[in-house]
Design a protein around this motif. Sequence first.
Motif, PDB file in Angstrom:
ATOM      1  N   LEU A  91       0.858  -1.130   0.001  1.00 59.80           N
ATOM      2  CA  LEU A  91       0.001  -0.179  -0.092  1.00 59.80           C
ATOM      3  C   LEU A  91       0.854   1.334   0.062  1.00 59.80           C
ATOM      4  O   LEU A  91       0.373   2.243  -0.695  1.00 59.80           O
ATOM      5  N   HIS A  92       2.006   1.144   0.544  1.00 62.05           N
ATOM      6  CA  HIS A  92       2.982   2.395   0.454  1.00 62.05           C
ATOM      7  C   HIS A  92       3.538   2.635  -0.767  1.00 62.05           C
ATOM      8  O   HIS A  92       3.475   3.573  -1.266  1.00 62.05           O
ATOM      9  N   ALA A  93       3.945   1.469  -1.435  1.00 60.09           N
ATOM     10  CA  ALA A  93       4.619   1.027  -2.877  1.00 60.09           C
ATOM     11  C   ALA A  93       3.397   1.949  -3.830  1.00 60.09           C
ATOM     12  O   ALA A  93       3.946   2.575  -4.683  1.00 60.09           O
ATOM     13  N   GLN A  94       2.155   1.809  -3.611  1.00 60.09           N
ATOM     14  CA  GLN A  94       0.904   2.018  -4.556  1.00 60.09           C
ATOM     15  C   GLN A  94       0.895   3.721  -4.026  1.00 60.09           C
ATOM     16  O   GLN A  94      -0.010   4.509  -4.943  1.00 60.09           O
ATOM     17  N   GLY A  95       1.430   4.401  -3.181  1.00 57.23           N
ATOM     18  CA  GLY A  95       1.164   5.589  -2.704  1.00 57.23           C
ATOM     19  C   GLY A  95      -0.373   5.484  -2.095  1.00 57.23           C
ATOM     20  O   GLY A  95      -0.741   6.778  -2.003  1.00 57.23           O
ATOM     21  N   MET A  96      -1.052   4.649  -1.355  1.00 54.59           N
ATOM     22  CA  MET A  96      -2.137   4.634  -1.018  1.00 54.59           C
ATOM     23  C   MET A  96      -2.118   4.991   0.655  1.00 54.59           C
ATOM     24  O   MET A  96      -2.941   5.376   1.142  1.00 54.59           O
ATOM     25  N   ALA A  97      -1.068   4.534   1.351  1.00 56.09           N
ATOM     26  CA  ALA A  97      -0.756   4.509   2.866  1.00 56.09           C
ATOM     27  C   ALA A  97       0.251   5.574   2.959  1.00 56.09           C
ATOM     28  O   ALA A  97       0.984   5.774   2.346  1.00 56.09           O
ATOM     29  N   PHE A  98      -0.070   6.441   4.255  1.00 55.87           N
ATOM     30  CA  PHE A  98       0.526   7.383   4.442  1.00 55.87           C
ATOM     31  C   PHE A  98       0.891   7.504   5.974  1.00 55.87           C
ATOM     32  O   PHE A  98       0.049   7.086   6.798  1.00 55.87           O
ATOM     33  N   TYR A  99       1.934   8.158   6.603  1.00 62.10           N
ATOM     34  CA  TYR A  99       2.106   8.043   8.160  1.00 62.10           C
ATOM     35  C   TYR A  99       1.292   9.565   8.441  1.00 62.10           C
ATOM     36  O   TYR A  99       1.159  10.404   7.866  1.00 62.10           O
ATOM     37  N   CYS A 100       1.049   9.402   9.829  1.00 60.39           N
ATOM     38  CA  CYS A 100       0.131  10.745  10.293  1.00 60.39           C
ATOM     39  C   CYS A 100       0.277  10.513  11.770  1.00 60.39           C
ATOM     40  O   CYS A 100       0.561   9.706  12.305  1.00 60.39           O
ATOM     41  N   THR A 101       0.394  12.181  12.387  1.00 60.58           N
ATOM     42  CA  THR A 101       0.664  11.989  13.772  1.00 60.58           C
ATOM     43  C   THR A 101      -0.635  12.701  14.322  1.00 60.58           C
ATOM     44  O   THR A 101      -0.623  13.087  15.619  1.00 60.58           O
ATOM     45  N   LEU A 102      -1.792  13.020  13.679  1.00 58.93           N
ATOM     46  CA  LEU A 102      -2.790  13.737  14.155  1.00 58.93           C
ATOM     47  C   LEU A 102      -3.353  12.807  15.315  1.00 58.93           C
ATOM     48  O   LEU A 102      -3.808  11.617  15.024  1.00 58.93           O
ATOM     49  N   SER A 103      -3.722  13.378  16.537  1.00 61.72           N
ATOM     50  CA  SER A 103      -4.402  12.569  17.433  1.00 61.72           C
ATOM     51  C   SER A 103      -5.608  12.559  17.470  1.00 61.72           C
ATOM     52  O   SER A 103      -6.542  13.373  16.779  1.00 61.72           O
ATOM     53  N   ARG A 104      -6.059  11.766  18.636  1.00 59.42           N
ATOM     54  CA  ARG A 104      -7.780  11.922  18.339  1.00 59.42           C
ATOM     55  C   ARG A 104      -8.365  13.041  18.902  1.00 59.42           C
ATOM     56  O   ARG A 104      -9.491  13.621  18.293  1.00 59.42           O
ATOM     57  N   ARG A 105      -7.934  13.926  19.622  1.00 59.67           N
ATOM     58  CA  ARG A 105      -8.326  15.302  20.015  1.00 59.67           C
ATOM     59  C   ARG A 105      -8.230  16.082  18.771  1.00 59.67           C
ATOM     60  O   ARG A 105      -9.075  17.021  18.673  1.00 59.67           O
ATOM     61  N   GLN A 106      -6.955  16.194  18.199  1.00 58.38           N
ATOM     62  CA  GLN A 106      -6.832  16.845  16.975  1.00 58.38           C
ATOM     63  C   GLN A 106      -7.972  16.551  15.854  1.00 58.38           C
ATOM     64  O   GLN A 106      -8.515  17.458  15.328  1.00 58.38           O
ATOM     65  N   LEU A 107      -8.340  15.204  15.702  1.00 62.30           N
ATOM     66  CA  LEU A 107      -9.359  14.780  14.866  1.00 62.30           C
ATOM     67  C   LEU A 107     -10.536  15.358  15.261  1.00 62.30           C
ATOM     68  O   LEU A 107     -11.578  15.828  14.497  1.00 62.30           O
ATOM     69  N   ALA A 108     -10.891  15.383  16.643  1.00 62.62           N
ATOM     70  CA  ALA A 108     -12.375  15.920  17.175  1.00 62.62           C
ATOM     71  C   ALA A 108     -12.409  17.208  16.985  1.00 62.62           C
ATOM     72  O   ALA A 108     -13.459  17.546  16.730  1.00 62.62           O
TER      73      ALA A 108
END
Length: 288
Positions: A91-108
């Motif tokens: 999925l990384h090789a296909q460019g579909m997966a990515f790293y993320c640091t957003l927390s649950r609070r930030q998403l809320a």
Amino acid sequence: MAPDYRGRFAPTPSGPLHSGSLLTAVASYLDARQAGGTWLLRIEDLDPPREIPGAADIILRQLEDHGLAWDGPVQYQSQRQAAYAAALDQLHAQGMAFYCTLSRRQLAERGGHHPGPAVATSPGPNRAVRLAVPETTLHFDDLLQGPQQSRLSTEDGAFVIRRRDGFYAYQLACALDDADSGITHVLRGIDLLESTFRQLWVLDCLSRPRPQYGHLPVLVDASGEKLSKSAGAAALGNDHRDNLFRLLSLLGLAPPPPLRHERCDAQLAWATTHWQRNALAGHRALRD
């Protein structure tokens, strides 16, 4: 007859089975057996913090006590880490997966919706891996609930496939396990309908075949609340024949009263002959 039918039951070892989870096991078992197919068992021990020591063995014994014999060896997700890692690499090789640091609070603070790869970060510790979602609408025909559709991009957005703590997420593992096991039919609770769309997207991204899904009505208590381990659902009674007879009645099979006193294997043999999946069509809840 459908000799290529491959079904499964996949409990989480966070506690013993209760009536709601056993009902799902019975329904998926009957559907597979009536089709002349295979019924597999998978223990979803993917989340060690949620597991209760010894729960997996208790679940196996409960299934055996109720006559639910599975085919082949039990599969454990904890032994599938290499397969999940390979899928993640793809999925990384296909460019579909990515790293993320957003927390649950930030998403809320963003209304619970993930913005997607626009907030991708470089690889590193304490980062989740998420799967980008399509702008198009996903569709499938549910065996029990009829045509279903969802646009992931307008719901929660990109979803986690590996957690910040390094554990692989349910959506990735469940979809890949079904594909690698050749599962053709998945009967499970309607409370997992939202997850089905995410798992369909995982399978599409990995170019793996989709199984057919049927979402069973969930078992609810007198107040209409779903029976679940987290809600403190009562444990199964010690009379296995009575437990099974009651569930067969809830599934709409109307077993004859004398069958209550028969052994579980005899009850299941009768139920396999009389099983009618369509009797549950359109139902979202069954009152215990």
